[in-house]
Design a protein around this motif. Sequence first.
Motif, PDB file in Angstrom:
ATOM      1  N   VAL A 196       0.816  -1.220   0.000  1.00 34.82           N
ATOM      2  CA  VAL A 196       0.000   0.000   0.000  1.00 34.82           C
ATOM      3  C   VAL A 196       0.849   1.268   0.000  1.00 34.82           C
ATOM      4  O   VAL A 196       0.320   2.370   0.136  1.00 34.82           O
ATOM      5  N   GLY A 197       2.162   1.105  -0.164  1.00 34.89           N
ATOM      6  CA  GLY A 197       3.016   2.269  -0.357  1.00 34.89           C
ATOM      7  C   GLY A 197       3.696   2.824   0.869  1.00 34.89           C
ATOM      8  O   GLY A 197       4.154   3.978   0.850  1.00 34.89           O
ATOM      9  N   ALA A 198       3.798   2.064   1.933  1.00 35.80           N
ATOM     10  CA  ALA A 198       4.491   2.541   3.129  1.00 35.80           C
ATOM     11  C   ALA A 198       5.951   2.839   2.812  1.00 35.80           C
ATOM     12  O   ALA A 198       6.594   2.136   2.020  1.00 35.80           O
ATOM     13  N   GLN A 199       6.485   3.886   3.423  1.00 41.99           N
ATOM     14  CA  GLN A 199       7.894   4.243   3.274  1.00 41.99           C
ATOM     15  C   GLN A 199       8.712   3.411   4.260  1.00 41.99           C
ATOM     16  O   GLN A 199       8.503   3.503   5.478  1.00 41.99           O
ATOM     17  N   VAL A 200       9.614   2.576   3.740  1.00 42.23           N
ATOM     18  CA  VAL A 200      10.286   1.587   4.576  1.00 42.23           C
ATOM     19  C   VAL A 200      11.800   1.682   4.447  1.00 42.23           C
ATOM     20  O   VAL A 200      12.328   2.128   3.420  1.00 42.23           O
ATOM     21  N   ALA A 201      12.496   1.233   5.495  1.00 41.08           N
ATOM     22  CA  ALA A 201      13.958   1.194   5.483  1.00 41.08           C
ATOM     23  C   ALA A 201      14.439   0.271   6.587  1.00 41.08           C
ATOM     24  O   ALA A 201      13.702  -0.032   7.536  1.00 41.08           O
ATOM     25  N   ASN A 202      15.659  -0.187   6.445  1.00 41.00           N
ATOM     26  CA  ASN A 202      16.343  -0.937   7.491  1.00 41.00           C
ATOM     27  C   ASN A 202      17.684  -0.277   7.786  1.00 41.00           C
ATOM     28  O   ASN A 202      18.365   0.198   6.871  1.00 41.00           O
ATOM     29  N   VAL A 203      18.042  -0.244   9.055  1.00 44.36           N
ATOM     30  CA  VAL A 203      19.354   0.240   9.474  1.00 44.36           C
ATOM     31  C   VAL A 203      20.317  -0.947   9.428  1.00 44.36           C
ATOM     32  O   VAL A 203      20.032  -1.983  10.044  1.00 44.36           O
ATOM     33  N   PRO A 204      21.441  -0.858   8.714  1.00 46.99           N
ATOM     34  CA  PRO A 204      22.348  -2.007   8.612  1.00 46.99           C
ATOM     35  C   PRO A 204      23.064  -2.336   9.914  1.00 46.99           C
ATOM     36  O   PRO A 204      23.559  -3.448  10.079  1.00 46.99           O
ATOM     37  N   GLU A 205      23.094  -1.395  10.829  1.00 49.55           N
ATOM     38  CA  GLU A 205      23.751  -1.613  12.124  1.00 49.55           C
ATOM     39  C   GLU A 205      22.860  -2.458  13.034  1.00 49.55           C
ATOM     40  O   GLU A 205      21.665  -2.204  13.151  1.00 49.55           O
ATOM     41  N   PRO A 206      23.412  -3.457  13.721  1.00 46.06           N
ATOM     42  CA  PRO A 206      22.610  -4.215  14.687  1.00 46.06           C
ATOM     43  C   PRO A 206      22.200  -3.336  15.861  1.00 46.06           C
ATOM     44  O   PRO A 206      23.044  -2.691  16.485  1.00 46.06           O
TER      45      PRO A 206
END
Length: 295
Positions: A196-206
């Motif tokens: 549905v178009g959510a703006q998403v991201a992941n931080v590469p740092e644990p």
Amino acid sequence: MTLDTEPFTVLMPVYDGDRRRFVRRAFESATREQTLPPTQVVVVRDGPVRPKLQKLLEKLASTPGVDVDLVELPQNVGLAAALEVGLEHCDHEIVARVDADDVSLPHRFAVQVPLVTGGYDLVGSAIVEIEEDEAEWGRTRTPPTTPDEIERYSRFHDPFNHPSVVYRRSAVRGAGGYETLDLMEDYLLFARMIAVGAQVANVPEPLVLYRVGAGAYARRGGTRLLRSELRLQRTLRDEGFTSRSQYVRNVVVRGGYRLVPEALRKAAYRTLIVRERSDGDERTQVLGVTDFQGD
């Protein structure tokens, strides 16, 4: 330095199978130890618990300087339903998920919450596996980081480590919320959010230490999980999230994973994702589907 953030809630479900020591550690790491502490904590007790655990929950609910809302469900309803109830008690738009046996590193929310404040709807991170001793770090699970990588990866695998996510409650609601589906309710929700178009991201740092118990791989197999897997794949196909060929691949590969012996399942899990470095970039190869995880 002053962080540009909104107030936010930590949402932590607890059930009778959780160990008191780990629950206390998860709570402390997500509150007093954070450089950016939460404005509110919602602890959902998913059904009756043994007396000592109940006593601990009541003690946590009265922690000085921490606004804790203890929601006590009379019956065990499962993770998805417990999280749905918990979301109703969250006072703030930004919600950070915390599992009752994991450890949030002290800068976790200082990294993730400003990203959500800045416009993202869903932000996860890499996690590090631990067992009893949190000082002994195991393998790191690094998810895809950019929106394009996340969207590609999500056609085969959950692109977020659920215990690491921070999201906007309205974005979760806009995708239909959590639906009960054994060990896969998070994958279904995140796929729908992406759709549905959510703006998403992941931080590469644990940012989270993820506790892996002795039964972690046993719980991910068997006919019960196969039924859950098949229902997930049918839903993703019916909703147009995956193509016909992706559906067939997922049923064969992911469904087969549920049926192999536990020793093979553990080996397969650790070899399905092969990381290799080339010119400073990190790539994740998943059964022929390559996603870039570097800059």
